[in-house]
Design an enzyme around this catalytic site. Structure first.
Site, PDB file in Angstrom:
ATOM      1  N   HIS A 240       0.831  -1.221   0.082  1.00  0.00           N
ATOM      2  CA  HIS A 240       0.061   0.116  -0.065  1.00  0.00           C
ATOM      3  C   HIS A 240       0.804   1.236  -0.017  1.00  0.00           C
ATOM      4  CE1 HIS A 240      -2.224   2.954   2.394  1.00  0.00           C
ATOM      5  NE2 HIS A 240      -2.991   2.950   1.315  1.00  0.00           N
TER       6      HIS A 240
ATOM      7  N   GLU B 298       1.915   1.807  -3.419  1.00  0.00           N
ATOM      8  CA  GLU B 298       0.858   2.369  -4.332  1.00  0.00           C
ATOM      9  C   GLU B 298       0.957   4.117  -4.014  1.00  0.00           C
ATOM     10  OE1 GLU B 298      -3.176   4.011  -3.322  1.00  0.00           O
ATOM     11  OE2 GLU B 298      -3.285   1.591  -2.692  1.00  0.00           O
ATOM     12  N   HIS B 299       1.090   4.506  -2.707  1.00  0.00           N
ATOM     13  CA  HIS B 299       1.078   5.895  -2.487  1.00  0.00           C
ATOM     14  C   HIS B 299       2.305   6.426  -3.530  1.00  0.00           C
ATOM     15  CE1 HIS B 299      -1.604   7.034   0.944  1.00  0.00           C
ATOM     16  NE2 HIS B 299      -1.752   5.823   0.613  1.00  0.00           N
TER      17      HIS B 299
ATOM     18  N   GLU C  92      -3.472   7.877   7.573  1.00  0.00           N
ATOM     19  CA  GLU C  92      -4.504   7.141   6.979  1.00  0.00           C
ATOM     20  C   GLU C  92      -5.048   5.834   7.789  1.00  0.00           C
ATOM     21  OE1 GLU C  92      -3.700   5.589   2.937  1.00  0.00           O
ATOM     22  OE2 GLU C  92      -5.600   4.516   2.751  1.00  0.00           O
TER      23      GLU C  92
END
Lengths: 428, 452
Positions: B66, B69-70, B146
């Site tokens: 993840h 992904e950022h 997040e």
């Protein structure tokens, strides 16, 4: 695990060039009808919206609008709630409701084949015109609503949203949220009266898109609205009173502070709509490319989500900036937000930023009307807020005509620092 | 009931057979390209899916799929950080990405004329990402925010994290997608870079395009953009199968809330062989009978009937790379306990075990399946997600229709049989939220000092 929740970013309705051909008429019942004919898919979408939002309920019984809407399909005509839900499922149809400050209504998606369509529309007609509001269902749903309120009142995001609405709309229905006490006061008579007063054909907008002809749409609209109650004469909603600049801090053990900054700002029919839409795109509505996103998230890593939006209503709907950040750095993050907003109010967008915003909003129109479901939303908004039938067609020209000076002037008129309220939940 | 199916099925067949669609090709470097033409509006969805998700991570670097992904938005040899977003925005489009246990996917929704540019940019970051310590140090803070938002301050998320961590001890599904906070605190840009170099290669990816496009033109574009990328070998993947669970597991999470919350997860089979399997389809139908629509048993019996549940749900996803669970969850109404809700959920299962399901209930599942398929065609994104999702699980887009046909063929006996076979306590994990009044909860201290 999305990188960003984009859905919340732009609450402004935006639309497309060369929009679909919208037909409009008033049904014999008095309901306004908006229709788009399209036969590509064998489906039909219909929504019926009423001026029956929370502002029309009694002040000491906040929640009556939501409960009335929620119980429409909990018994209607000679059908009980189990009959209604199983009949819909057997038809492959979907019925759902929505209620906000201004409006409330039901929408239906059904296959367009004759038998399914006719039966599903009959159900919708019955639910809208002849809800029975059974006492036992009301008792159950009141208990669930109250439990939901108690639960929401432990969550920092809901606490922040409610406190923000209350703070920017002091004494006004736009700021009221249902409470345990206000829901406890609601009885069956209140639902019956709210329905009788507000679910009337002349307060209704019928939106239809899909696989039917104009003649069929006319019959559908009339049948859906001919048996509705007569309703009451129009009531005037009290004007919005602007709040005084203030900061509200609420204790909570969350790891992040939830921050809202804003004030009442704009009615849906205000001519400044387009200038604010463009300006807000630059400030905090344009996803990753907005100034707030750049300064708060990309440069400093203060927040996962930071946004601003205008949510226009019949009267002045809110302007809001929101973010969540680790509680220890809340003050630092708020300082950055205030600097970004202050600079934007003082100078407006740059020519380059405005040009980029125009490109996104104009070229992106096609995306916002690429499904029947999306177009249905526009039909309903055009009807409810009395926007021109050419709203979608005019949109590019309206956007292109806006100048930097107009954006700056519109913000100066609608976002005044002396009215901005800051709410911080889980403040240190 | 069953008579109604005939015209509905005919309608589905008539509308679907109009197009020989989707189309597929494989480039020389192993990248598969799947195009579904949908000419209703001049727009297109472009997605790239990588078969690398949280389940491919190792202990100590949970969350890196993840985080990468950022980082994919942080610039390449040819484009500065944030430029991709800017180009998409000016084209009138929107873009985003998501990471799951099984995969990582990126998408843009744009006016169709912008598709070539999107393919160019997406191909560029498949091979040329510039991953710097400086950009990483900013972005890892965003990811920690997040996690605070999605998990730390969200009691039901904490319960689900605890449920998976308890249910699996060997299988990688035990780790959360977003990663443990401590792993995020200690992650470095080299972890993200290593992940990128290991998994981001054309042979481990596929492209899905849905919209107003000509598939031949898209294939040509793909060859000119993605086609230039040289593939490399992938790291080996170990099966990491979960050993058989020897008994019930129970975990409790305390967090600020009012209502308690309960989640019960049984280990059940997943879909392996689309043609030969029967049980996964029966489990899917069971989930729909319990909670697939407003007239399903949980709403009817637990929320409206006995009024024991504020909410109650049932879910089964058998289309995945890892191991499948059948999950029941819910909140008791005020005045009822989680133990009472658990008993009520178990009683509903027992009813299916003892009495089976009715022909009416099965007919409803079939009608719902057909209607959903018709309605899905109103959304290009939903169609792209459907293709990408089934491919991510290792099946083929051609299986989509087959799956639906199989679900329509499930019998009452098969539903009863899976209900009897799989829902025993030894394969069960129960996670419960024990609500703390917020004024009694203390703000939790950060686990580790803030990074420098």
């Amino acid at each position: 695990m999305k990188k960003m929740l984009l859905a919340v970013l732009v609450l402004f309705a935006a639309a497309a060039h060369a929009g679909p051909k919208i037909e409009h008429w008033v049904a014999p019942s008095g309901a306004k009808v908006y229709f788009v004919e399209t036969h590509v898919l064998p489906i039909l979408d219909v929504s019926v919206d009423f001026a029956a939002g929370t502002v029309f309920g009694p002040a000491d019984k906040t929640g009556v609008a939501g409960l009335t809407r929620a119980l429409l399909d909990a018994g209607a005509g000679d059908l009980d709630e189990e009959h209604i839900s199983s009949k819909l499922v057997d038809l492959g149809a979907r019925m759902s409701g929505s209620a906000d400050a201004d409006r409330a209504g039901m929408s239906l998606r059904t296959l367009s084949s004759q038998a399914e369509r006719a039966a599903a529309l009959d159900l919708l007609r019955t639910v809208l015109a002849a809800p029975t509001f059974p006492e036992s269902v009301l008792t159950r749903e009141k208990a669930r609503t109250i439990a939901g309120i108690r639960e929401a009142d432990t969550r920092p995001d809901s606490i922040a949203a409610k406190r923000f609405a209350a703070a920017i709309y002091p004494g006004h229905a736009y700021g009221a949220s249902a409470t345990v006490e206000s829901v406890e006061r609601i009885g069956r008579d209140d639902l019956v009266a709210f329905h009788r007063d507000n679910y009337a054909a002349k307060r209704a907008v019928v939106s239809i898109i899909g696989d039917v002809s104009r003649a069929e749409a006319e019959t559908i609209a009339q049948r859906l609205t001919e048996a509705l109650p007569a309703g009451r004469p129009d009531v005037t909603i009290a004007p919005v009173v602007m709040p005084v600049r203030a900061t509200v801090k609420v204790a909570h053990p969350a790891t992040q502070s939830h921050i809202h900054i804003g004030a009442p700002a704009i009615a849906r029919t205000d001519p400044d709509y387009y200038a604010l839409l463009l300006g807000n795109y630059v400030l905090g509505g344009g996803g990753f490319v907005s100034r707030l996103m750049q300064e708060v998230r990309e440069k400093r890593g203060y927040a996962y989500s930071v946004y601003s939006y205008f949510s226009p209503r019949k009267l002045e709907g809110p302007f809001e900036i929101g973010l969540q950040t680790k509680r220890e750095q809340a003050d630092a993050a708020i300082k950055v937000v205030e600097e970004v907003l202050g600079d934007f109010l003082a100078k407006g967008p740059t020519e380059k930023e405005l040009a980029a915003a125009k490109k996104n909003l104009v070229d992106g129109l096609a995306l916002r009307i690429d499904s029947n479901a999306k177009i249905l939303g526009y039909l309903s908004a055009i009807g409810f807020y009395g926007l021109p039938l050419t709203y979608l067609d005019d949109f590019p020209a309206k956007i292109d005509a806006v100048t930097v000076e107009q954006v700056k002037a519109a913000f100066a008129r609608h976002v005044k620092p002396e009215h901005l309220v800051t709410v911080i939940v889980a403040a240190d | 009931m069953t008579k109604k199916l005939v015209p509905l099925l005919a309608l589905l067949a008539a509308s679907a057979s109009a197009l020989a669609n989707p189309f597929e090709t494989t480039l020389a470097n192993g990248l598969r390209v799947i195009v579904k033409e949908d000419r209703r509006a001049p727009t297109a969805v472009h997605m790239v899916w990588y078969r690398a998700g949280a389940m491919d991570e190792k202990d100590g670097t949970s969350g890196v799929a993840h985080v990468l992904e950022h980082m994919m938005f942080k610039g390449t040899k040819h484009h500065a950080a944030g430029e991709f977003n800017k180009i998409v925005a000016e084209a009138g489009g929107r873009d985003n990405a998501f990471t799951s246990l099984d995969y990582t996917a990126y998408f843009q929704i744009v006016p169709n004329r912008a598709l070539p540019r999107m393919m160019e940019l997406e191909a560029d970051r498949m091979a040329n990402l510039q991953l710097t310590a400086k950009e990483f140090e900013q972005e890892i803070k965003v990811v920690m925010e997040e996690r605070r938002m999605r998990t730390e301050d969200n009691p039901q998320s904490l319960v689900h994290e605890a449920l998976y961590a308890a249910a699996f001890k060997a299988h990688p599904y035990r780790r959360p997608i977003i990663g443990w906070m401590d792993d995020l605190e200690h992650m470095s840009y080299t972890d993200a870079r290593d992940w990128y170099h290991a998994w981001y290669t054309p042979s481990n990816a596929y492209v899905v395009v849905v919209g107003d496009v000509d598939h031949r033109a898209v294939f040509d574009l793909a060859a000119k953009t993605y086609g230039r990328i040289k593939p490399h070998a992938l790291p080996g993947r170990k099966p990491q199968n979960e050993p058989e669970q020897p008994g019930i597991k129970r975990v409790t999470v305390k967090a600020p809330a009012k209502l308690p919350y309960l989640a019960m997860a049984w280990k059940v089979p997943k879909l392996k062989d689309v043609d030969a399997d029967r049980e996964p389809y029966a489990l899917e139908v069971l989930a729909t009978v319990l909670d697939g629509h407003d007239a399903a048993r949980f709403s009817k019996n637990l929320v409206r009937g006995s009024k024991i549940a504020q909410s109650a749900g049932a879910g089964y996803d058998g289309t995945l790379r890892g191991e499948a669970m059948f999950i029941l969850d819910g909140q008791p109404v005020e005045g009822k306990t989680v133990a009472e809700l658990e008993a009520a959920l178990r009683a509903e299962l027992k009813r299916v075990q003892d009495e089976g399901v009715s022909p009416e209930e099965l007919a409803r599942v079939k009608i719902q399946t057909i209607a959903s398929q018709v309605y899905k065609r109103d959304s290009m994104m939903a169609q792209a997600m459907e293709i990408g999702g089934i491919e991510a699980a290792g099946h083929k887009w051609q299986d989509i229709d087959k799956l639906l046909e199989k679900i329509r063929g499930v019998t009452a006996e098969e539903v009863q049989a899976v209900a009897r076979k799989y829902f025993n306590d030894d394969a069960l994990t129960v996670a419960v939220l024990d609500p703390l009044p917020p004024d009694q909860a203390k703000p939790r201290k950060p686990a580790v000092a803030v990074r420098h």
